[in-house]
Design a protein around this motif. Structure first.
Motif, PDB file in Angstrom:
ATOM      1  N   LEU A 143       0.824  -1.207   0.000  1.00 36.60           N
ATOM      2  CA  LEU A 143       0.000   0.000   0.000  1.00 36.60           C
ATOM      3  C   LEU A 143       0.862   1.264   0.000  1.00 36.60           C
ATOM      4  N   ARG A 144       2.030   1.162   0.656  1.00 31.23           N
ATOM      5  CA  ARG A 144       2.953   2.312   0.640  1.00 31.23           C
ATOM      6  C   ARG A 144       3.405   2.623  -0.784  1.00 31.23           C
ATOM      7  N   VAL A 145       3.610   1.572  -1.562  1.00 28.06           N
ATOM      8  CA  VAL A 145       4.059   1.742  -2.957  1.00 28.06           C
ATOM      9  C   VAL A 145       2.938   2.290  -3.830  1.00 28.06           C
ATOM     10  N   VAL A 146       1.747   1.629  -3.774  1.00 27.82           N
ATOM     11  CA  VAL A 146       0.662   2.000  -4.705  1.00 27.82           C
ATOM     12  C   VAL A 146       0.000   3.334  -4.379  1.00 27.82           C
ATOM     13  N   THR A 147       0.259   3.892  -3.180  1.00 30.34           N
ATOM     14  CA  THR A 147      -0.305   5.210  -2.869  1.00 30.34           C
ATOM     15  C   THR A 147       0.759   6.305  -2.886  1.00 30.34           C
ATOM     16  N   HIS A 148       1.987   5.949  -3.309  1.00 27.46           N
ATOM     17  CA  HIS A 148       3.062   6.956  -3.378  1.00 27.46           C
ATOM     18  C   HIS A 148       2.900   7.771  -4.656  1.00 27.46           C
ATOM     19  N   PRO A 149       3.120   9.095  -4.600  1.00 25.95           N
ATOM     20  CA  PRO A 149       2.959   9.937  -5.793  1.00 25.95           C
ATOM     21  C   PRO A 149       3.796   9.468  -6.983  1.00 25.95           C
ATOM     22  N   ALA A 150       4.960   8.875  -6.717  1.00 21.21           N
ATOM     23  CA  ALA A 150       5.822   8.383  -7.806  1.00 21.21           C
ATOM     24  C   ALA A 150       5.149   7.242  -8.564  1.00 21.21           C
ATOM     25  N   PHE A 151       4.151   6.613  -7.939  1.00 25.03           N
ATOM     26  CA  PHE A 151       3.398   5.542  -8.591  1.00 25.03           C
ATOM     27  C   PHE A 151       2.047   6.046  -9.091  1.00 25.03           C
ATOM     28  N   THR A 152       1.342   6.810  -8.245  1.00 21.79           N
ATOM     29  CA  THR A 152      -0.037   7.201  -8.580  1.00 21.79           C
ATOM     30  C   THR A 152      -0.123   8.194  -9.741  1.00 21.79           C
ATOM     31  N   ILE A 153       0.809   9.162  -9.785  1.00 24.59           N
ATOM     32  CA  ILE A 153       0.735  10.176 -10.856  1.00 24.59           C
ATOM     33  C   ILE A 153       0.992   9.550 -12.233  1.00 24.59           C
ATOM     34  N   PRO A 154       2.095   8.747 -12.405  1.00 20.02           N
ATOM     35  CA  PRO A 154       2.285   8.081 -13.710  1.00 20.02           C
ATOM     36  C   PRO A 154       1.131   7.145 -14.068  1.00 20.02           C
ATOM     37  N   LEU A 155       0.573   6.442 -13.061  1.00 21.02           N
ATOM     38  CA  LEU A 155      -0.548   5.529 -13.324  1.00 21.02           C
ATOM     39  C   LEU A 155      -1.772   6.313 -13.809  1.00 21.02           C
ATOM     40  N   PHE A 156      -2.033   7.440 -13.163  1.00 20.68           N
ATOM     41  CA  PHE A 156      -3.153   8.311 -13.520  1.00 20.68           C
ATOM     42  C   PHE A 156      -3.027   8.772 -14.983  1.00 20.68           C
ATOM     43  N   ILE A 157      -1.804   9.127 -15.377  1.00 17.69           N
ATOM     44  CA  ILE A 157      -1.546   9.619 -16.743  1.00 17.69           C
ATOM     45  C   ILE A 157      -1.607   8.467 -17.751  1.00 17.69           C
ATOM     46  N   ALA A 158      -0.967   7.319 -17.391  1.00 16.24           N
ATOM     47  CA  ALA A 158      -0.925   6.165 -18.295  1.00 16.24           C
ATOM     48  C   ALA A 158      -2.316   5.601 -18.554  1.00 16.24           C
ATOM     49  N   SER A 159      -3.228   5.763 -17.581  1.00 15.17           N
ATOM     50  CA  SER A 159      -4.592   5.247 -17.750  1.00 15.17           C
ATOM     51  C   SER A 159      -5.319   5.955 -18.880  1.00 15.17           C
ATOM     52  N   LEU A 160      -4.882   7.151 -19.214  1.00 12.33           N
ATOM     53  CA  LEU A 160      -5.471   7.873 -20.349  1.00 12.33           C
ATOM     54  C   LEU A 160      -4.749   7.522 -21.642  1.00 12.33           C
ATOM     55  N   TYR A 161      -3.473   7.887 -21.689  1.00  9.61           N
ATOM     56  CA  TYR A 161      -2.713   7.772 -22.936  1.00  9.61           C
ATOM     57  C   TYR A 161      -2.457   6.317 -23.329  1.00  9.61           C
ATOM     58  N   GLY A 162      -2.140   5.469 -22.318  1.00  6.82           N
ATOM     59  CA  GLY A 162      -1.820   4.072 -22.603  1.00  6.82           C
ATOM     60  C   GLY A 162      -3.032   3.262 -23.007  1.00  6.82           C
ATOM     61  N   LEU A 163      -4.206   3.754 -22.675  1.00  4.70           N
ATOM     62  CA  LEU A 163      -5.428   3.014 -22.980  1.00  4.70           C
ATOM     63  C   LEU A 163      -6.039   3.463 -24.308  1.00  4.70           C
ATOM     64  N   TYR A 164      -6.268   4.753 -24.447  1.00  3.67           N
ATOM     65  CA  TYR A 164      -6.981   5.267 -25.622  1.00  3.67           C
ATOM     66  C   TYR A 164      -6.123   5.322 -26.883  1.00  3.67           C
ATOM     67  N   PHE A 165      -4.811   5.484 -26.722  1.00  6.16           N
ATOM     68  CA  PHE A 165      -3.959   5.630 -27.902  1.00  6.16           C
ATOM     69  C   PHE A 165      -3.242   4.339 -28.260  1.00  6.16           C
ATOM     70  N   THR A 166      -3.736   3.194 -27.727  1.00  8.11           N
ATOM     71  CA  THR A 166      -3.208   1.869 -28.095  1.00  8.11           C
ATOM     72  C   THR A 166      -4.398   0.953 -28.385  1.00  8.11           C
ATOM     73  N   PRO A 167      -4.150  -0.230 -28.987  1.00  8.79           N
ATOM     74  CA  PRO A 167      -5.266  -1.155 -29.281  1.00  8.79           C
ATOM     75  C   PRO A 167      -5.917  -1.754 -28.034  1.00  8.79           C
ATOM     76  N   LEU A 168      -5.332  -1.513 -26.848  1.00  5.78           N
ATOM     77  CA  LEU A 168      -5.858  -2.100 -25.611  1.00  5.78           C
ATOM     78  C   LEU A 168      -7.317  -1.715 -25.377  1.00  5.78           C
ATOM     79  N   PHE A 169      -7.668  -0.461 -25.661  1.00  5.74           N
ATOM     80  CA  PHE A 169      -9.035   0.017 -25.437  1.00  5.74           C
ATOM     81  C   PHE A 169     -10.029  -0.806 -26.246  1.00  5.74           C
ATOM     82  N   ASP A 170      -9.735  -1.010 -27.541  1.00  2.00           N
ATOM     83  CA  ASP A 170     -10.651  -1.769 -28.414  1.00  2.00           C
ATOM     84  C   ASP A 170     -10.786  -3.210 -27.942  1.00  2.00           C
ATOM     85  N   THR A 171      -9.682  -3.788 -27.465  1.00  2.00           N
ATOM     86  CA  THR A 171      -9.705  -5.169 -26.961  1.00  2.00           C
ATOM     87  C   THR A 171     -10.635  -5.273 -25.756  1.00  2.00           C
ATOM     88  N   LEU A 172     -10.491  -4.340 -24.806  1.00  2.00           N
ATOM     89  CA  LEU A 172     -11.321  -4.365 -23.593  1.00  2.00           C
ATOM     90  C   LEU A 172     -12.797  -4.115 -23.918  1.00  2.00           C
TER      91      LEU A 172
END
Length: 322
Positions: A143-172
């Protein structure tokens, strides 16, 4: 009716043009979310009743916030919005923004972890019950890792760009399980991102108020940039929404532009809510500290001030002798 995207099997393709009335019609949506929302309200209600029965107070404001949070998830996933969101990009984006940015904030303002810690009985006798398990999770390295800003901020950003701008979105979007997993992911990412920032519930990270504001503003511009990228695109960027059903009467590129506008505008909403909540917390914290100091001064005859005045007097005497 033909649908050129990867719409979910069994999804009705003859939806009429979207209106608010059509979108908010209750359908039950995915049973997963309907059951989850009912369960969340029942468990929270049980916790509040348990506290009341033993004479403890629980803020009505927290109960209202949590209930509103659960209702926003229900409106997003258990109404016809969910059907439209499968075939219309702009409606899907409304779903995404609510479930990842508005619902988590309202749920966290309800302080569910604090309620659970206060309502769950201690197992006793060195045994591990639900309360002990929760405490263990709160103090875990994971929990210390997954709630650390070094993890949460990149995850927050990747959830947009990594999902919509790759084929992953269409697969899901191609299966019901994939769609549920994606929406659960949006909600979970929102919760871990805003949890340390809101600071209502206990957690591994509790930075100061200024740092929390910086964390908030570190993530928000990327939402705005994502929205602008969609608005500026000269062709549809997500295969699922390239050929919307003719019955909707929309143009794919125009709808994508609308989706981008929603993402861009919505990034301001959580910023304002969280900022107001943080400033209120900061103010009440300062008030509590001032009251604590006043009580201490009443008890010890303001010993701290007397000691400070004595220190100043000793400095002055030393200066006089010099």
């Amino acid at each position: 009716m033909e649908h050129g995207g990867h719409g979910m099997p069994g999804m009705p393709m003859d939806l009429p043009p979207f209106t608010l009335g059509q979108g908010l019609a209750f359908t039950g949506g995915d049973p997963f979310f309907l059951v989850g929302c009912v369960l969340a309200l029942v468990l929270y209600g049980w916790g509040v009743l348990r506290l009341r029965r033993r004479g403890d107070r629980w803020s009505p404001g927290r109960t209202v916030a949590f209930t509103a949070g659960v209702l926003t998830v229900a409106v997003t996933m258990c109404t016809r919005l969910n059907d439209y969101g499968m075939v219309q990009f702009s409606v899907h984006m409304v779903q995404h923004m609510i479930i990842s940015m508005l619902s988590p904030i309202l749920l966290l303002l309800g302080a569910p972890v604090t309620l659970a810690l206060r309502a769950l009985p201690a197992a006793g006798g060195g045994r591990t019950g639900p309360r002990e398990l929760l405490v263990k999770v709160l103090h875990s390295r994971y929990l210390r890792v997954v709630t650390h800003p070094a993890f949460t901020i990149p995850l927050f950003i990747a959830s947009l760009y990594g999902l919509y701008f790759t084929p992953l979105f269409d697969t899901l979007m191609g299966s019901r399980a994939g769609h549920i997993a994606m929406m659960v992911h949006f909600l979970a990412v929102g919760l871990v991102f805003f949890w340390p920032i809101m600071g209502v519930d206990p957690g591994p990270h509790r930075p100061g108020y200024v740092m929390r504001m910086l964390e908030l503003f570190a993530g928000m511009p990327f939402h705005a940039f994502f929205g602008i990228a969609l608005m500026m695109a000269s062709e549809p960027m997500v295969s699922t929404f390239k050929n919307p059903p003719a019955s909707l009467g929309i143009d794919a590129l125009g709808d994508q532009t609308a989706a981008g506008g929603i993402a861009w505008a919505f990034s301001e909403v959580p910023s304002v809510i969280v900022l107001v909540a943080l400033l209120f917390q900061w103010y009440t914290s300062e008030q509590r500290q001032a009251r604590r100091k006043d009580r201490a001064a009443d008890r010890d005859g303001d010993a701290e001030l007397v000691a400070y005045n004595a220190y100043l007097a000793s400095l002055q005497a030393r200066g006089g002798r010099g």
